[in-house]
Scaffold this active site. Structure first.
Site, PDB file in Angstrom:
ATOM      1  N   GLU A  29      37.368  47.443  51.746  1.00 32.02           N
ATOM      2  CA  GLU A  29      38.467  48.174  52.446  1.00 32.02           C
ATOM      3  C   GLU A  29      38.518  49.749  52.241  1.00 32.02           C
ATOM      4  O   GLU A  29      38.477  50.226  51.095  1.00 32.02           O
ATOM      5  CB  GLU A  29      39.916  47.595  51.781  1.00 32.02           C
ATOM      6  CG  GLU A  29      40.291  46.299  51.904  1.00 32.02           C
ATOM      7  CD  GLU A  29      41.064  45.612  50.985  1.00 32.02           C
ATOM      8  OE1 GLU A  29      41.517  46.260  50.202  1.00 32.02           O
ATOM      9  OE2 GLU A  29      41.071  44.644  50.836  1.00 32.02           O
ATOM     10  N   GLU A  60      40.459  40.032  49.715  1.00 30.85           N
ATOM     11  CA  GLU A  60      39.240  39.970  48.964  1.00 30.85           C
ATOM     12  C   GLU A  60      38.433  38.790  48.931  1.00 30.85           C
ATOM     13  O   GLU A  60      37.173  38.773  48.799  1.00 30.85           O
ATOM     14  CB  GLU A  60      39.756  40.242  47.604  1.00 30.85           C
ATOM     15  CG  GLU A  60      40.072  41.811  47.198  1.00 30.85           C
ATOM     16  CD  GLU A  60      41.175  42.085  48.089  1.00 30.85           C
ATOM     17  OE1 GLU A  60      42.192  41.254  48.475  1.00 30.85           O
ATOM     18  OE2 GLU A  60      41.641  43.411  48.037  1.00 30.85           O
ATOM     19  N   GLN A  82      38.702  47.247  45.977  1.00 29.84           N
ATOM     20  CA  GLN A  82      39.100  48.490  45.828  1.00 29.84           C
ATOM     21  C   GLN A  82      39.682  48.844  44.462  1.00 29.84           C
ATOM     22  O   GLN A  82      39.562  49.852  43.912  1.00 29.84           O
ATOM     23  CB  GLN A  82      40.600  48.572  46.789  1.00 29.84           C
ATOM     24  CG  GLN A  82      41.058  50.136  46.847  1.00 29.84           C
ATOM     25  CD  GLN A  82      41.650  50.143  48.312  1.00 29.84           C
ATOM     26  OE1 GLN A  82      42.706  49.652  48.392  1.00 29.84           O
ATOM     27  NE2 GLN A  82      41.159  50.594  49.358  1.00 29.84           N
ATOM     28  N   ASP A  85      41.746  44.551  39.973  1.00 24.90           N
ATOM     29  CA  ASP A  85      42.924  43.780  39.883  1.00 24.90           C
ATOM     30  C   ASP A  85      43.327  42.872  41.263  1.00 24.90           C
ATOM     31  O   ASP A  85      43.957  41.712  40.963  1.00 24.90           O
ATOM     32  CB  ASP A  85      43.961  44.642  39.680  1.00 24.90           C
ATOM     33  CG  ASP A  85      43.965  45.505  38.382  1.00 24.90           C
ATOM     34  OD1 ASP A  85      44.716  45.808  37.817  1.00 24.90           O
ATOM     35  OD2 ASP A  85      42.858  46.527  38.746  1.00 24.90           O
ATOM     36  N   ILE A  87      40.927  41.340  42.717  1.00 21.43           N
ATOM     37  CA  ILE A  87      39.786  40.476  43.205  1.00 21.43           C
ATOM     38  C   ILE A  87      39.902  38.995  43.242  1.00 21.43           C
ATOM     39  O   ILE A  87      39.063  38.206  43.773  1.00 21.43           O
ATOM     40  CB  ILE A  87      38.542  40.825  41.995  1.00 21.43           C
ATOM     41  CG1 ILE A  87      37.122  40.522  42.622  1.00 21.43           C
ATOM     42  CG2 ILE A  87      38.754  40.123  40.800  1.00 21.43           C
ATOM     43  CD1 ILE A  87      35.965  40.940  41.804  1.00 21.43           C
ATOM     44  N   HIS A 129      46.718  48.307  38.494  1.00 20.34           N
ATOM     45  CA  HIS A 129      45.512  48.941  38.843  1.00 20.34           C
ATOM     46  C   HIS A 129      44.783  49.226  37.466  1.00 20.34           C
ATOM     47  O   HIS A 129      44.402  50.541  37.186  1.00 20.34           O
ATOM     48  CB  HIS A 129      46.293  50.368  39.576  1.00 20.34           C
ATOM     49  CG  HIS A 129      46.717  50.331  40.964  1.00 20.34           C
ATOM     50  ND1 HIS A 129      47.872  49.592  41.246  1.00 20.34           N
ATOM     51  CD2 HIS A 129      46.057  50.214  42.084  1.00 20.34           C
ATOM     52  CE1 HIS A 129      48.391  49.378  42.478  1.00 20.34           C
ATOM     53  NE2 HIS A 129      47.087  49.805  42.961  1.00 20.34           N
TER      54      HIS A 129
END
Lengths: 322, 378
Positions: A29, A60, A82, A85, A87, A129
């Protein structure tokens, strides 16, 4: 040689590997024109075009499944998640399928891909994050797990990961994306997977760390009067057990340091290995300095969720007093 | 607040869903719908007989395996595919030999038509050293049939739709003209893999044909719990993918639709085909053999559409095969299956040292240590 941070070093690795091997593609992304939310893929789109630097739909599972098929078909995809967290939408693809493909096909199919993802706290990322889920990947037979701590290593390790015939989860401590900076050669070099590094020699205590915690260990080592050895694991799977044991046999006082929550964290595995292989050499218990077992990392507590230098120093003093 | 009921104003902003009819060429009594037959590609007599033989062989294999399972010779649960033979035959025969398959598990006829020898299949069911996967998977988890251009699956279904699309990307990237055919059941059409597969294929314009075998049940859960649509093919529209619904127990309809879809896909337009079939047998040997979750009358209706008797009626009606030809084909199939099972039984067990092979490209220190410990206990 340019002085760069880890994000730029990773960018250099991607650029060089894409120049070297046409089968290397990057997907994820915002990796295209934007160059990634941390600018790790900056400039790749302009150089290699949309066929090799691929912005994907936001899912994902899609990214990892898509990359798995590409890898089965002979490409060398580097998929960016990205934030690690996120995934888990791709957990089935990664843990059930990418990881087990070689085994379930008795070597007839492989998926030599790299999944890159920023991880870790101390960046005011809140609960989604900030996570450090490396133990889960390490517990999924079939994946290599690599975590660099310096720009130089990040470039060399990523190049090795891209060339590896095994799927690699490459976790990037986002705290270190911009600093510290160091000289990173512009030429082609690799750092081997599965090899830890003794980053500081010492005789009294061994601190075993990886990612951003390596720097905290070094700072702690410099602020005590004891002689502290610091090991940067660099690769969790396959683990360089020899380097760890050699150090523990020398110092007899191991401390395992990571920012992930403690229970069933990777530190538990290191601790168990030390107990199995070096118990006769121990002069103190094996101490773990880790994040607490709460969701990582609550915003209001972000500055001290991950082990601080002070906590590492306390552990060193405890080990020495034992 | 005032509310206007004027439908004509909002109507043009409304998404319209038109659910498709089900394409059928061959009626239950073996009669051909000439108009439907006149469309698209047509199987020759020789091809029809060839595929019929495979369908019979696969059913004989299915039934013999169930018997072996009752005798305790099959190493794991087995999922019979009875009712899926025509869907397999028509979809795989529509591909070129160089094209690829991302299967799901209930694809036995397909595997046979692709050329996997019966003996290999039985070795897999017995999980012995004759199995190309080295006995690691359940009976119908096709792990490593690469030699036959069949990609690899594991039991958590759905993923094959999305990796098929990635594989197709790699094919196009390398300048190949090959197509990937990907398979799932009605239950699989609820997975993330399904949604990602269709979406990625559409967004990137990739050469993938998506087959959904709607056999009406995901173990015991009826298809009405998978979607609030009459046809699963309708879902394709939401992704900008062309969708078709066919009678999956009609070899001709399946072949025509698949051939059309393969050619569309080859040009970069993915197509989804829903095949209406029925799972005549339990989900697996671990399922309730009585299938009490079903209305027994429903099975009777579907039995009247059984793909194999339907073809037999057709061939008798049009003088393609006589009754005695058909009897011989069944006899030969049963004999071939028995002989292959016997041959596959002769393979030795997989050696315990294979336990740690293929986890990684090279054996790691911990695997060496752990193997030694296991071997020391045997």
């Amino acid at each position: 040689m340019p002085q760069v941070g880890m994000a730029k070093a990773i960018n250099m690795a991607l650029f060089e590997e894409m120049e070297r091997d046409e089968s290397v593609v990057v997907l994820g992304e915002d990796v295209g024109k934007k160059g990634g939310v941390f600018l790790v893929t900056e400039g790749l789109y302009e150089r290699f075009g949309p066929g090799r630097v691929i912005d994907t739909p936001l899912n994902e599972g899609g990214i990892i499944g898509f990359a798995m098929g590409m890898a089965m078909g002979g490409l060398r995809p580097v998929a960016e998640i990205q934030f690690v967290d996120f995934i888990w939408l791709g957990a089935d693809e990664l843990l059930n399928h990418v990881a087990k493909l070689r085994y379930r096909s008795a070597g007839r199919y492989t998926a030599p891909l790299v999944v890159r993802a920023p991880y870790g706290s101390n960046v005011r990322g809140g609960l989604y994050h900030s996570q450090s889920p490396e133990a889960i990947f390490a517990h999924s037979q079939g994946l290599f797990v690599v975590i660099p701590a310096t720009p130089y290593d990040a470039k060399g390790l990523l190049k090795s990961a891209i060339r590896s015939d095994d799927p690699v989860v490459f976790l990037e401590p986002k705290l270190l994306y911009r600093a510290p900076r160091e000289e990173v050669p512009e030429d082609d070099y690799t750092v081997p997977l599965g090899k830890a590094k003794v980053v500081k020699d010492g005789d009294d205590v061994t601190v075993i760390a990886y990612g951003s915690m390596v720097h905290r260990a070094l700072e702690a080592a410099q602020s005590v009067r004891h002689s502290v050895e610091v090991i940067d694991l660099r690769t969790l799977v396959p683990l360089d057990v020899e380097t760890v044991m050699a150090s523990v046999r020398k110092t007899g006082r191991p401390i395992v340091l990571h920012e992930a929550p403690r229970t069933a964290g990777f530190g538990a595995e290191i601790s168990a290995l030390i107990a199995e292989k070096a118990i006769d050499y121990l002069q103190s218990p094996i101490f773990r300095v880790t994040g607490p077992d709460v969701p990582q990392s609550p915003l209001a507590h972000d500055e001290y969720y991950a082990p601080t230098v002070k906590r590492v120093v306390n552990a060193i003093e405890r080990a020495m007093k034992y | 607040m005032e509310v206007s009921e004027r439908a004509d104003i909002i109507d043009k902003y409304r998404v319209r869903v038109v659910e498709p009819d089900v394409f059928r060429v061959l009626g239950p009594d073996g009669e051909v719908d000439e108009e439907a037959m006149s469309w698209g590609a047509k199987l020759s007599e020789g091809e029809t007989i060839k595929l019929y033989r495979y369908m019979v062989l696969a059913r004989a294999l299915d039934r013999y395996t169930l018997m072996l399972h009752r005798m305790g010779k099959v190493r794991s649960t087995y999922g019979p595919h009875e009712g899926h033979e025509a869907a397999d035959a028509g979809t795989v025969y529509a591909l070129e030999d160089a094209d690829w398959i991302a299967p799901y598990y209930r694809n036995l006829t397909l595997v046979l038509i692709r050329g996997v020898p019966l003996e290999r299949i039985f070795a897999k069911f017995f999980a012995n050293s004759g199995d190309v996967d080295m006995g690691r998977n359940l009976t119908i988890e096709w792990g490593g049939f690469r030699e036959w251009r069949i990609l690899s699956i594991g039991a958590p279904i759905g993923h094959q739709y999305i990796y098929a699309v990635g594989f197709a990307y790699a094919l196009r990237y390398r300048g190949s003209n090959e197509v990937v055919a990907a398979y799932l059941g009605d239950g699989g059409s609820s997975t993330d893999g399904f949604f990602n597969g269709l979406n990625y294929a559409a967004v990137f314009g990739l050469p993938v044909v998506f087959h959904v075998y709607n056999n009406q049940y995901a173990i015991s859960v009826p298809v009405t719990r998978q979607a609030s649509l009459k046809r699963l093919a309708t879902r394709a529209a939401g992704f900008g993918v062309e969708g078709l619904a066919v009678d999956g127990m009609d070899l001709f309809a399946v072949y025509k639709a698949s051939k059309y879809a393969v050619e569309r896909a080859r040009k970069g337009s993915p197509v989804l085909i829903e095949h209406l079939v029925y799972r005549f047998q339990p989900h697996t040997t671990a399922d309730d053999p009585q299938m009490r979750y079903r209305d027994p009358h429903e099975a009777e209706y579907w039995r009247s559409l059984d793909p194999i008797p339907r073809l037999e009626k057709y061939m008798a009606k049009y003088g393609i095969l006589s009754e005695s030809d058909i009897k011989n084909i069944w006899g030969e199939a049963e004999e071939e299956v028995r002989a292959a099972a016997k041959a596959a039984e002769a393979y030795p067990d997989v050696g315990p040292e294979k336990l740690v092979e293929h986890v990684y490209s090279e054996l790691t220190w911990n695997l060496k240590e752990q193997l030694e410990e296991v071997l020391g206990s045997l």
